[in-house]
Write a protein that holds these residues in place. Structure first.
Motif, PDB file in Angstrom:
ATOM      1  N   ASP A  27       0.737  -0.944   0.006  1.00 25.81           N
ATOM      2  CA  ASP A  27      -0.042  -0.081  -0.095  1.00 25.81           C
ATOM      3  C   ASP A  27       1.021   1.295   0.077  1.00 25.81           C
ATOM      4  OD1 ASP A  27      -2.316  -1.492  -0.016  1.00 25.81           O
ATOM      5  OD2 ASP A  27      -2.583  -1.552   2.269  1.00 25.81           O
ATOM      6  N   CYS A  28       2.057   1.267   0.748  1.00 28.27           N
ATOM      7  CA  CYS A  28       2.770   2.572   0.870  1.00 28.27           C
ATOM      8  C   CYS A  28       3.473   2.312  -0.637  1.00 28.27           C
ATOM      9  CB  CYS A  28       3.985   2.170   2.054  1.00 28.27           C
ATOM     10  SG  CYS A  28       3.501   2.434   3.560  1.00 28.27           S
ATOM     11  N   LEU A  29       3.945   1.516  -1.180  1.00 30.15           N
ATOM     12  CA  LEU A  29       4.382   1.600  -2.491  1.00 30.15           C
ATOM     13  C   LEU A  29       3.507   1.880  -3.693  1.00 30.15           C
ATOM     14  CD1 LEU A  29       6.459  -1.885  -2.450  1.00 30.15           C
ATOM     15  CD2 LEU A  29       7.319   0.344  -2.639  1.00 30.15           C
ATOM     16  N   ALA A  30       2.171   1.682  -3.480  1.00 29.49           N
ATOM     17  CA  ALA A  30       1.096   2.315  -4.274  1.00 29.49           C
ATOM     18  C   ALA A  30       0.768   3.640  -4.271  1.00 29.49           C
ATOM     19  CB  ALA A  30      -0.158   1.294  -4.031  1.00 29.49           C
ATOM     20  N   ILE A  31       0.999   3.898  -2.880  1.00 26.67           N
ATOM     21  CA  ILE A  31       0.993   5.573  -2.651  1.00 26.67           C
ATOM     22  C   ILE A  31       1.983   6.325  -3.503  1.00 26.67           C
ATOM     23  CG2 ILE A  31       0.772   7.286  -0.789  1.00 26.67           C
ATOM     24  CD1 ILE A  31      -0.808   5.244   0.708  1.00 26.67           C
ATOM     25  N   GLY A  32       3.178   5.814  -3.073  1.00 27.27           N
ATOM     26  CA  GLY A  32       4.429   6.427  -3.353  1.00 27.27           C
ATOM     27  C   GLY A  32       4.384   6.521  -4.992  1.00 27.27           C
ATOM     28  N   SER A  33       3.768   5.472  -5.686  1.00 21.76           N
ATOM     29  CA  SER A  33       3.970   5.201  -7.086  1.00 21.76           C
ATOM     30  C   SER A  33       3.017   6.519  -7.882  1.00 21.76           C
ATOM     31  CB  SER A  33       3.407   3.986  -7.545  1.00 21.76           C
ATOM     32  OG  SER A  33       4.386   2.954  -7.019  1.00 21.76           O
ATOM     33  N   GLY A  34       2.270   7.235  -6.980  1.00 22.09           N
ATOM     34  CA  GLY A  34       1.382   8.320  -7.411  1.00 22.09           C
ATOM     35  C   GLY A  34       2.273   9.397  -7.958  1.00 22.09           C
ATOM     36  N   PHE A  35       3.529   9.553  -7.306  1.00 19.99           N
ATOM     37  CA  PHE A  35       4.112  10.534  -7.927  1.00 19.99           C
ATOM     38  C   PHE A  35       3.812  11.991  -8.101  1.00 19.99           C
ATOM     39  CE2 PHE A  35       6.069   6.548  -9.845  1.00 19.99           C
ATOM     40  CZ  PHE A  35       7.159   6.340  -8.839  1.00 19.99           C
ATOM     41  N   GLY A  36       2.754  12.382  -7.354  1.00 23.17           N
ATOM     42  CA  GLY A  36       2.306  13.687  -7.530  1.00 23.17           C
ATOM     43  C   GLY A  36       1.237  13.788  -8.537  1.00 23.17           C
ATOM     44  N   TYR A  37       0.856  12.706  -9.189  1.00 27.85           N
ATOM     45  CA  TYR A  37      -0.386  12.661  -9.917  1.00 27.85           C
ATOM     46  C   TYR A  37      -1.429  12.402  -9.304  1.00 27.85           C
ATOM     47  CZ  TYR A  37      -2.294  11.710 -14.657  1.00 27.85           C
ATOM     48  OH  TYR A  37      -3.176  11.965 -15.832  1.00 27.85           O
ATOM     49  N   TYR A  38      -1.945  13.176  -8.306  1.00 27.23           N
ATOM     50  CA  TYR A  38      -3.049  12.649  -7.531  1.00 27.23           C
ATOM     51  C   TYR A  38      -4.599  12.730  -8.155  1.00 27.23           C
ATOM     52  CZ  TYR A  38      -3.397  17.626  -7.837  1.00 27.23           C
ATOM     53  OH  TYR A  38      -3.604  19.312  -8.420  1.00 27.23           O
ATOM     54  N   SER A  39      -4.759  13.191  -9.463  1.00 29.15           N
ATOM     55  CA  SER A  39      -6.444  12.980  -9.848  1.00 29.15           C
ATOM     56  C   SER A  39      -6.300  11.469 -10.441  1.00 29.15           C
ATOM     57  CB  SER A  39      -6.198  13.905 -11.002  1.00 29.15           C
ATOM     58  OG  SER A  39      -5.294  13.881 -12.038  1.00 29.15           O
ATOM     59  N   LEU A  40      -5.111  10.808 -10.917  1.00 31.08           N
ATOM     60  CA  LEU A  40      -5.373   9.561 -11.307  1.00 31.08           C
ATOM     61  C   LEU A  40      -5.107   8.605 -10.198  1.00 31.08           C
ATOM     62  CD1 LEU A  40      -5.789   7.853 -13.841  1.00 31.08           C
ATOM     63  CD2 LEU A  40      -3.116   7.817 -14.313  1.00 31.08           C
TER      64      LEU A  40
END
Length: 132
Positions: A27-40
């Motif tokens: 879950d932490c890796l999934a959150i981090g993988s957002g890389f600032g692209y919060y809308s997606l």
């Protein structure tokens, strides 16, 4: 630079997972993988892991963008590539003016390329980690 951002963010996410024992490593890796692209990324995470984790992802990505918008501090402390790495997927759009101002016009091409590559990786990495 994009590879450094991806590897560094995922390494940081692993480190955070040791501090947040209530949230799984994936879950932490999934959150981090957002890389600032919060809308997606927050939509994917909400779909696969629930609204609570999706809200955490949204907040995390907004905080990442705010930190990048404080680019002057990043450049002074960590060098001219710091706002680019910090910006993640946002470096080709919302944080580009800050990067241009504090890192310099010669970093615009790097920022756009970086943003494109990192942006393209978000749907793949987020869904990969969210499904685990």
């Amino acid at each position: 630079v994009p590879l450094a951002t991806i590897v560094g963010t995922l390494a940081g996410s692993i480190g955070v997972s040791f501090l947040l024992t209530d949230i799984r490593l994936t879950d932490c890796l999934a959150i981090g993988s957002g890389f600032g692209y919060y809308s997606l990324s927050s939509i994917f995470i909400t779909e696969y892991r629930g609204a609570e984790l999706g809200t955490i992802a949204l907040t995390t990505n907004i905080i990442r963008e705010i930190i990048t918008l404080l680019g002057a501090v990043l450049v002074r402390c960590f060098g001219k590539l710091a706002p680019i790495c910090s910006g993640g997927a946002t470096t080709m759009d919302t944080t580009l003016p800050v990067i241009t101002r504090f890192s310099g016009k010669e970093y615009v091409i790097i920022a756009i390329f970086h943003g494109f590559v990192v942006d393209f990786s978000v749907p793949f990495l987020v869904t990969f980690f969210a499904k685990l």
